[in-house]
Enzyme design. Sequence first.
Site, PDB file in Angstrom:
ATOM      1  N   ARG A  75      -9.597   6.838   7.066  1.00  0.00           N
ATOM      2  CA  ARG A  75      -8.888   8.036   6.875  1.00  0.00           C
ATOM      3  C   ARG A  75      -9.856   9.181   6.498  1.00  0.00           C
ATOM      4  O   ARG A  75      -9.644  10.452   6.845  1.00  0.00           O
ATOM      5  CB  ARG A  75      -7.798   7.721   5.515  1.00  0.00           C
ATOM      6  CG  ARG A  75      -6.629   7.237   6.117  1.00  0.00           C
ATOM      7  CD  ARG A  75      -5.418   7.116   5.487  1.00  0.00           C
ATOM      8  NE  ARG A  75      -4.539   6.358   6.062  1.00  0.00           N
ATOM      9  CZ  ARG A  75      -3.579   5.707   5.674  1.00  0.00           C
ATOM     10  NH1 ARG A  75      -3.318   5.663   4.198  1.00  0.00           N
ATOM     11  NH2 ARG A  75      -2.876   4.919   6.380  1.00  0.00           N
ATOM     12  N   HIS A 103      -3.992  11.585   3.580  1.00  0.00           N
ATOM     13  CA  HIS A 103      -3.672  11.119   4.842  1.00  0.00           C
ATOM     14  C   HIS A 103      -3.946  12.279   6.055  1.00  0.00           C
ATOM     15  O   HIS A 103      -3.498  13.335   5.860  1.00  0.00           O
ATOM     16  CB  HIS A 103      -2.133  10.824   4.900  1.00  0.00           C
ATOM     17  CG  HIS A 103      -1.797  10.037   6.032  1.00  0.00           C
ATOM     18  ND1 HIS A 103      -1.691  10.360   7.525  1.00  0.00           N
ATOM     19  CD2 HIS A 103      -1.519   8.456   6.131  1.00  0.00           C
ATOM     20  CE1 HIS A 103      -1.407   9.240   8.088  1.00  0.00           C
ATOM     21  NE2 HIS A 103      -1.175   8.164   7.307  1.00  0.00           N
ATOM     22  N   GLU A 137      -4.100   0.222  12.658  1.00  0.00           N
ATOM     23  CA  GLU A 137      -4.244   1.313  11.860  1.00  0.00           C
ATOM     24  C   GLU A 137      -5.815   1.783  11.695  1.00  0.00           C
ATOM     25  O   GLU A 137      -6.731   0.848  11.903  1.00  0.00           O
ATOM     26  CB  GLU A 137      -3.504   1.528  10.486  1.00  0.00           C
ATOM     27  CG  GLU A 137      -2.032   1.490  10.843  1.00  0.00           C
ATOM     28  CD  GLU A 137      -1.307   1.660   9.655  1.00  0.00           C
ATOM     29  OE1 GLU A 137      -0.167   2.296   9.820  1.00  0.00           O
ATOM     30  OE2 GLU A 137      -1.621   1.082   8.643  1.00  0.00           O
ATOM     31  N   HIS A 197      -1.883  11.784  -0.136  1.00  0.00           N
ATOM     32  CA  HIS A 197      -1.168  10.616   0.152  1.00  0.00           C
ATOM     33  C   HIS A 197      -1.305   9.481  -0.845  1.00  0.00           C
ATOM     34  O   HIS A 197      -0.162   8.978  -1.314  1.00  0.00           O
ATOM     35  CB  HIS A 197      -1.530  10.016   1.437  1.00  0.00           C
ATOM     36  CG  HIS A 197      -0.820   9.019   2.250  1.00  0.00           C
ATOM     37  ND1 HIS A 197       0.551   8.907   2.362  1.00  0.00           N
ATOM     38  CD2 HIS A 197      -1.340   7.792   2.598  1.00  0.00           C
ATOM     39  CE1 HIS A 197       0.924   7.852   2.903  1.00  0.00           C
ATOM     40  NE2 HIS A 197      -0.039   7.068   2.940  1.00  0.00           N
ATOM     41  N   ARG A 223      -8.747   3.900   0.370  1.00  0.00           N
ATOM     42  CA  ARG A 223      -8.034   2.601   0.720  1.00  0.00           C
ATOM     43  C   ARG A 223      -7.595   2.497   2.306  1.00  0.00           C
ATOM     44  O   ARG A 223      -7.693   3.452   3.139  1.00  0.00           O
ATOM     45  CB  ARG A 223      -6.452   2.998   0.148  1.00  0.00           C
ATOM     46  CG  ARG A 223      -5.415   1.568   0.358  1.00  0.00           C
ATOM     47  CD  ARG A 223      -4.261   2.030  -0.303  1.00  0.00           C
ATOM     48  NE  ARG A 223      -3.590   3.224   0.445  1.00  0.00           N
ATOM     49  CZ  ARG A 223      -2.807   3.367   1.453  1.00  0.00           C
ATOM     50  NH1 ARG A 223      -2.506   2.228   1.856  1.00  0.00           N
ATOM     51  NH2 ARG A 223      -2.273   4.713   1.947  1.00  0.00           N
TER      52      ARG A 223
HETATM   53  C1  SIN Z   1       0.849   5.133   7.642  1.00  0.00           C
HETATM   54  O1  SIN Z   1       1.715   4.705   8.065  1.00  0.00           O
HETATM   55  O2  SIN Z   1       0.052   5.944   8.273  1.00  0.00           O
HETATM   56  C2  SIN Z   1       0.749   4.990   6.248  1.00  0.00           C
HETATM   57  C3  SIN Z   1       0.507   3.641   5.750  1.00  0.00           C
HETATM   58  C4  SIN Z   1      -0.462   3.638   4.676  1.00  0.00           C
HETATM   59  O3  SIN Z   1      -0.725   4.569   4.022  1.00  0.00           O
HETATM   60  O4  SIN Z   1      -1.006   2.659   4.327  1.00  0.00           O
END
Ligand code: SIN
Length: 534
Positions: A288, A242, A125, A348, A383
């Site tokens: 993010r 998000h 991610e 988010h 975060r």
């Molecule tokens: C996601 O699956 O994008 C969310 C994961 C997160 O917010 O840490």
Amino acid sequence: MIPDFFISFDTEKLPFEEVDFLIVGGGIAGITAALQLKNFRTVVLYKNGLSGTSTYNAQGGIAVAMAPWDSPEKHKKDTLITGCGLSSPESVDILVNEGIERIKEIISSGLAFDRDGNRYHFTREGGHSCRRILHIDGDSTGKAVANFLYKKALAEKNIKIFHSHFLIDLINKDNRIEFALVYDEKKKRVFVIRAKAFILATGGAGNIFQETTNPSVITGDGIATAYRCGAELIDLEFYQFHPTTFYQAGAPRFLISESVRGEGGILRNSKGERFMFNYHPMGELAPRDIVTRAIVDQMKATGSNCVYLDLKEIKDDLKKRFPSIYNFCMNYGIDIEKEYIPVRPSAHYFMGGIKTDINGRTSIENFFACGEAACTGVHGANRLASNSLLEGLVFGTRTGISAMEEIGRKFIKSRYRYAFPQKADILIDKEDLKRSIRSLMWRNVGIEREEITLKNAEGKITEWMKYAFLKEFPDTTGFETLNMLILALLITKASSIRKESRGAHFRKDYPEQDDKNWRKHIVIKKDGVEYKEV
Ligand code: SIN
């Protein structure tokens, strides 16, 4: 102007329960703390059931440095970089190292993460320098973890779980919490819970913004209640948006997990152009805040109200790897194997919250916080994806252990009476007020803010407070509305104080990070504002 209590009460006239520990909120952090306290009389309150927790709705997974190519040092470095200079290195160190122990424990107690042959499958991610994220049933990690921990808690005879219960107020006497006023929504009655220690694990506050990935009951109640009873709050200006939430008129703002981009999903603007590499060398996997602002920029540049996720490059079988996302999009007429997903950012995760030390202790003696409601110093200004479930496990455990030290305390059974000062006989449409808070916060205190929008928001919220606080609302929606007003005001104030841009806090009028003046935290409590060095 903010009232100490939301309702009139007399403790001698109210029913009461006496327990050792009261935990408000039963997501990953609250239940983990409860399991540490399983030998004592422990009550866990849920506002609206397990599925109303943010944990249950988490998709991507749990970041943990357990892959052969990874290390806690690398995980720490990525977390600190993403936190933009405001994370506490000590807290992050605990997270990445104890995180490995907690995950090994949960695996050995029966939780099964997805595998690729005989090895765990790690996804990637934004902001992670390597594949690091464990997941379950593809994109249903939160649901699996929440169900697993909940069943464990149900099996413990000392842990009692109360659903549809709302924490109205905490009573602080000489910097110690004596009792909680709780509303039982089914029986429509208020009662008192006395405990030796109180733990808040009530999650964030996504619903103070119009667009959010959070379940509808996440309205910041625990954090606002902590403020009213005198606890210190910190980092309130840092709310994470998000980048990719499903965006179709009439459909819920369903999260499209970042792991979709981790597996090769590409962001395209409304002209079909890939754009992320114009903003950051990590492209779609930039942190993010950067992806979120790039999307906003593209929406403005193309006059569109969303951008698109193109999943055609993903090698995996999408139905198997992302079953929740696949089914959700199909319900709204989008076949993700063939079509782009319309997405845009939404609120988010709250990096700020109730200020705690590394053991969940707040500024009040027998009062603890963990999970998203707390600010342990791990996340700083932004975060790192999938660090939150890990934080819930690590700091939920620590909080449970340190709360146990309070077991020797005696209950104090003094009588308290409070008469609501002025009752205004005016009509207040609570749902309308909530909608107004949400749209004001989204427009004025959202992804981009500036002095004029912040001052305007502060003025509006203060006006609404003048009459909203005159009314005694004896129901959950009323309590939520007042908590939302309080937290909206505090977030706006903190955002106005921080005159720079850092992580998730972007000021159009101060677009640069200013380490000389602002590498510090803003702490807000009832009697004023303080600053704390990193
Ligand atoms: C996601 O699956 O994008 C969310 C994961 C997160 O917010 O840490």
